[in-house]
Design an enzyme around this catalytic site. Structure first.
Site, PDB file in Angstrom:
ATOM      1  N   THR A  98       0.854  -1.182   0.000  1.00 22.15           N
ATOM      2  CA  THR A  98       0.000   0.000   0.000  1.00 22.15           C
ATOM      3  C   THR A  98       0.889   1.231   0.000  1.00 22.15           C
ATOM      4  OG1 THR A  98      -0.136   0.217   2.416  1.00 22.15           O
ATOM      5  CG2 THR A  98      -1.759  -1.189   1.350  1.00 22.15           C
ATOM      6  N   SER A  99       0.606   2.144  -0.921  1.00 23.87           N
ATOM      7  CA  SER A  99       1.317   3.423  -0.962  1.00 23.87           C
ATOM      8  C   SER A  99       2.831   3.199  -1.027  1.00 23.87           C
ATOM      9  CB  SER A  99       0.906   4.247   0.264  1.00 23.87           C
ATOM     10  OG  SER A  99       1.310   5.582   0.147  1.00 23.87           O
ATOM     11  N   LEU A 100       3.587   3.788  -0.132  1.00 26.42           N
ATOM     12  CA  LEU A 100       5.042   3.618  -0.126  1.00 26.42           C
ATOM     13  C   LEU A 100       5.447   2.152  -0.043  1.00 26.42           C
ATOM     14  CD1 LEU A 100       7.954   4.836   0.192  1.00 26.42           C
ATOM     15  CD2 LEU A 100       7.527   4.794   2.659  1.00 26.42           C
ATOM     16  N   HIS A 201      -1.719  11.046  -1.399  1.00 26.75           N
ATOM     17  CA  HIS A 201      -2.976  10.647  -2.036  1.00 26.75           C
ATOM     18  C   HIS A 201      -3.964  11.814  -2.138  1.00 26.75           C
ATOM     19  CE1 HIS A 201      -1.355   6.629  -1.675  1.00 26.75           C
ATOM     20  NE2 HIS A 201      -1.133   6.888  -0.407  1.00 26.75           N
TER      21      HIS A 201
END
Length: 326
Positions: A98-100, A201
């Site tokens: 997720t994300s990074l 985001h």
């Protein structure tokens, strides 16, 4: 192993001072990987992130949120923990980030090397700090309807992630997130400020988009060698374009959908959280698809039981039975 294994990699907000300190002190594989990455980081930014993470003058509960350091630190501990599992013959059948966390996930999936991914992590953090204003993110423990039905909330912040129907995250400028937090608390809605210094985001980070895309377009990426659950698209994908690594920071997180796509393919499995706090385990256990055929496990937590957790998992799932790994 007779069950599929999924490695999960969380992103910003999961970090804290002294994360992984037990593993660093007592596990050679973890320590060597952390030291190697730290040497590379020093060559890039002229500072030791290890000195920052394990600063004896810092407490676990202190806010640790400078993007340059936290971006790098999360990547380092996730890659180092992965190395331990691989060294004991526990290899993932799929990965999801997720994300990074998608940077470490793509390293495990063979998309690019750990060194190349680290350089990209550093570059993104540098650009975020140099081009973007301070921002914030807020986890909200309430039905999503409170956001969709309130025009003021939608004006002040953007929806960054929906983990399940009663747990979502919003993002925005520091000032706007302050207002959102005050507004929600006045309504007695439970919310928690994430330990981040940028509004990931959301449009707050748009100033970094062009220079980062210019950098990442030059990188050579390979197809994932194992199923890759994308939290950008909410499904398993077979190829990643260079701009994907901007999307992981800018687009809403669709982790729940990505987990569902993997679960649909594998039906049962062991989901292991490679992050510092076990945050993805809590999310997975609250998904409708989670049942007795799935097991979700974490290793690192702020409570310094990393070695005990790791020893237990290695004993249960490694092909060779060790007496202990810490």
């Amino acid at each position: 192993m007779n069950q599929p294994v999924v490695f999960m990699y969380p992103g910003q907000g999961s970090q804290y001072y002294h994360m992984g300190i037990q593993l660093y002190k007592h596990n050679d594989v973890f320590r060597v990987c952390m030291d190697t990455l730290n040497d590379q980081v020093y060559g890039l930014i002229g500072e030791s992130v290890l000195d920052i993470i394990y600063d004896p003058g810092r407490r676990v509960g202190e806010r640790f949120d400078r993007t340059l350091y936290t971006h790098i630190a999360i990547f380092m501990v996730e890659c180092s923990l992965t190395k331990i599992f691989l060294s004991h013959g526990i290899e993932p059948n799929a990965v999801i980030g997720t994300s990074l966390g998608e940077y470490a996930a793509t390293v495990t999936a063979g998309v690019w090397s750990m060194e190349t991914a680290l350089q990209a992590v550093v570059r993104q953090a540098e650009l975020l700090e140099s081009t973007c204003a301070e921002g914030g993110m807020l986890a909200i423990l309430h039905n999503l309807n409170i956001y969709s039905s309130d025009p003021l909330l939608r004006e002040l912040c953007e929806l960054a992630a929906v983990n399940h129907q009663s747990h979502f995250i919003v993002s925005g400028s520091a000032r706007n997130i302050d207002r959102v937090e005050q507004l929600l608390k006045s309504k007695e809605v439970v919310c928690l400020r994430l330990a981040v210094s940028h509004g990931f985001h959301s449009s707050c980070i748009d100033p970094a988009e062009k220079p980062y895309l210019s950098y990442v377009q030059e990188q050579i990426l390979h197809k994932p060698v194992i199923p890759y659950g994308s939290s950008v698209y909410g499904k398993i994908i077979g190829r990643l374009e260079p701009d994907y690594f901007w999307k992981v920071a800018r687009k809403p997180i669709r982790f729940a959908e990505a987990v569902s796509s993997i679960t649909h393919e594998q039906k049962k499995g062991i989901y292991i959280d490679m992050g510092p706090s076990g945050t993805l385990v809590n999310i997975v256990k609250n998904l409708p698809i989670y049942n007795q055929k799935q097991t979700a496990l974490s290793i690192m937590t702020p409570f310094h039981k990393d070695c005990n957790q790791l020893d237990d998992i290695i004993r249960r799932y490694a092909d060779s039975k060790e007496n202990g790994v810490c």
